[in-house]
Design an enzyme around this catalytic site. Structure first.
Site, PDB file in Angstrom:
ATOM      1  N   LYS A  19       0.846  -1.208   0.000  1.00  0.00           N
ATOM      2  CA  LYS A  19       0.000   0.000   0.000  1.00  0.00           C
ATOM      3  C   LYS A  19       0.875   1.249   0.000  1.00  0.00           C
ATOM      4  O   LYS A  19       2.047   1.217   0.398  1.00  0.00           O
ATOM      5  CB  LYS A  19      -0.925   0.031   1.217  1.00  0.00           C
ATOM      6  CG  LYS A  19      -0.248  -0.019   2.595  1.00  0.00           C
ATOM      7  CD  LYS A  19       0.163   1.309   3.197  1.00  0.00           C
ATOM      8  CE  LYS A  19       0.648   1.179   4.646  1.00  0.00           C
ATOM      9  NZ  LYS A  19       1.475   2.285   5.120  1.00  0.00           N
ATOM     10  N   PRO A 105       9.607  -4.614   0.413  1.00  0.00           N
ATOM     11  CA  PRO A 105      10.659  -4.364   1.400  1.00  0.00           C
ATOM     12  C   PRO A 105      10.081  -4.196   2.805  1.00  0.00           C
ATOM     13  O   PRO A 105       9.027  -3.593   2.982  1.00  0.00           O
ATOM     14  CB  PRO A 105      11.308  -3.071   0.915  1.00  0.00           C
ATOM     15  CG  PRO A 105      10.959  -2.962  -0.520  1.00  0.00           C
ATOM     16  CD  PRO A 105       9.624  -3.632  -0.681  1.00  0.00           C
ATOM     17  N   GLY A 109       7.137   1.097   5.264  1.00  0.00           N
ATOM     18  CA  GLY A 109       5.867   1.835   5.188  1.00  0.00           C
ATOM     19  C   GLY A 109       4.971   1.355   4.061  1.00  0.00           C
ATOM     20  O   GLY A 109       3.954   1.979   3.755  1.00  0.00           O
ATOM     21  N   LEU A 110       5.332   0.236   3.428  1.00  0.00           N
ATOM     22  CA  LEU A 110       4.543  -0.294   2.312  1.00  0.00           C
ATOM     23  C   LEU A 110       3.537  -1.353   2.769  1.00  0.00           C
ATOM     24  O   LEU A 110       2.784  -1.893   1.958  1.00  0.00           O
ATOM     25  CB  LEU A 110       5.473  -0.878   1.239  1.00  0.00           C
ATOM     26  CG  LEU A 110       6.334   0.169   0.502  1.00  0.00           C
ATOM     27  CD1 LEU A 110       7.465  -0.506  -0.277  1.00  0.00           C
ATOM     28  CD2 LEU A 110       5.483   1.013  -0.448  1.00  0.00           C
ATOM     29  N   SER A 115      -0.295  -6.780   5.055  1.00  0.00           N
ATOM     30  CA  SER A 115      -0.968  -7.378   3.904  1.00  0.00           C
ATOM     31  C   SER A 115      -0.850  -8.902   3.954  1.00  0.00           C
ATOM     32  O   SER A 115      -1.817  -9.622   3.666  1.00  0.00           O
ATOM     33  CB  SER A 115      -0.347  -6.835   2.617  1.00  0.00           C
ATOM     34  OG  SER A 115      -1.062  -7.266   1.487  1.00  0.00           O
ATOM     35  N   ASP A 147      -2.823  -1.539  10.378  1.00  0.00           N
ATOM     36  CA  ASP A 147      -2.986  -1.484   8.920  1.00  0.00           C
ATOM     37  C   ASP A 147      -3.616  -2.745   8.333  1.00  0.00           C
ATOM     38  O   ASP A 147      -3.909  -2.791   7.138  1.00  0.00           O
ATOM     39  CB  ASP A 147      -1.618  -1.293   8.232  1.00  0.00           C
ATOM     40  CG  ASP A 147      -1.016   0.068   8.526  1.00  0.00           C
ATOM     41  OD1 ASP A 147      -1.721   0.932   9.085  1.00  0.00           O
ATOM     42  OD2 ASP A 147       0.177   0.257   8.198  1.00  0.00           O
TER      43      ASP A 147
END
Ligand code: C5P
Length: 322
Positions: A19, A105, A109-110, A115, A147
């Site tokens: 994200k 990575p 922050g992804l 997920s 998240d």
């Protein structure tokens, strides 16, 4: 595509997307130490892969890139939490072998870990035949991490509370063309709690939240146009992350020399992303940045596009692409 789950000979293969936070405003700390946020999340086409195979006995085993993983891993914890729910509902929930192949990575922050956890909830709900609804899984997800619930919706969503209160926005503009981004992920693992704490130190107490009112004043249907222009939005955690890791600001400055429509950090960093005018421009800019940055700085460059939301069928507890 969004979170995708396909049947394989052994069991299931899930692809768990990354994200970006197109916008992130952060309130002062709450009594429980978390911060209320007001954020626009966007799922993008960079994926981890997770394989699930039913196994004899009742052991949950997890292997990451060939290495046995610690029980602290969010995927493992998601599996245990879902098994507890399943058994409380009288399902057997037998053994399962999980193997995780990471491409997103870590500490960037992804949202990779979150997920993966969401994809695990959806996949094992199917394998174990628990029949949990999306609301059930959102409640479990929120216990695993702020998240995680977003990834049970995918697409574009406004996330509030500590991130777990999700309002999907993609229904408003599902027919739209995807947006294209270049992501630069430096080999810096940013500890999220430290970035929030640094922001608290940088801010006077009780600061008014101007960014929240910015989103509040925008009709949801206009968010697409603003996203496409890279306008208005910002990330409150940027200044804190740049203070802790000045090299991130150097990378942002480097990106601002390119014709991106906007350059921003995602979540608490360390990845930065630039919005491109087209798929061709994204390909050109990622190639150029890769060539320039690859030699001296350890930065990975990805070209991605925005993903549509998931369609959820409560009947079989399965998520499909819209
Ligand atoms: O929820 P999650 O476990 O992902 O959060 C990790 C840490 O990030 C929290 O322990 C907290 O320090 C910080 N955090 C926060 N406010 C949020 C989300 C995370 O302060 N909304």
């Amino acid at each position: 595509m969004g979170m995708e789950i396909e049947t394989t000979e052994e069991g299931l293969l899930a692809r768990a997307p990354a994200k970006l936070n197109l916008h992130l405003s952060v309130s002062p700390p709450r009594a429980d130490g978390y911060h209320d946020i007001d954020s626009i999340f966007q799922a993008v086409s960079l994926y981890d892969e997770i394989r699930f195979a039913p196994a004899a006995g009742d052991e949950i085993s997890l292997v990451e890139d060939g290495i046995a993983e610690a029980e602290r891993n969010l995927v493992y914890r998601a599996a245990v939490l879902l098994r507890d729910l399943g058994r409380a509902r009288g399902k057997e929930c037998g053994g399962v072998r999980i193997s995780l192949c990471k491409h997103i990575p870590f500490g960037s922050g992804l949202g990779g870990g979150s997920s993966d956890a969401a994809a695990t909830l959806v996949s094992l709900n199917r394998i174990w035949g628990i029949g949990a609804t999306r609301d059930d899984l959102v409640a479990l997800g929120a216990r695993l991490g702020s998240d995680v619930p977003f990834f049970l919706f995918g697409g574009t969503a406004r996330c509030r509370g500590r991130g777990e209160l999700v309002t999907p926005l993609h229904d408003l503009f599902d027919a739209a063309e995807p947006l294209h981004y270049a992501i630069l992920a430096p080999a810096i693992h940013v500890p999220t709690p430290q970035v929030y704490a640094a922001l608290d130190r940088l801010r006077p107490r009780g600061i008014a939240l101007t960014q929240t009112s910015v989103i509040d004043s925008i009709a949801p249907v206009d968010l697409l146009e603003l996203s496409a222009k890279g306008a208005v939005f910002s990330n409150d955690l940027e200044m804190a992350a740049y203070r802790l890791f000045p090299e991130l600001e150097e990378i942002a400055s480097r990106m601002r020399q390119e014709p991106f429509l906007s350059v921003r950090m995602t979540g608490s960093g360390s990845a930065l992303f630039g919005l491109c005018r087209s798929a061709q421009e994204a390909a050109r800019l990622t190639d150029r940045l890769r060539a320039q940055l690859g030699e001296n700085v350890r930065v990975r460059v990805f070209g991605v596009q925005s993903l549509p939301g998931l369609r959820w069928t409560d009947r079989d507890g399965s998520a499909r692409r819209r």
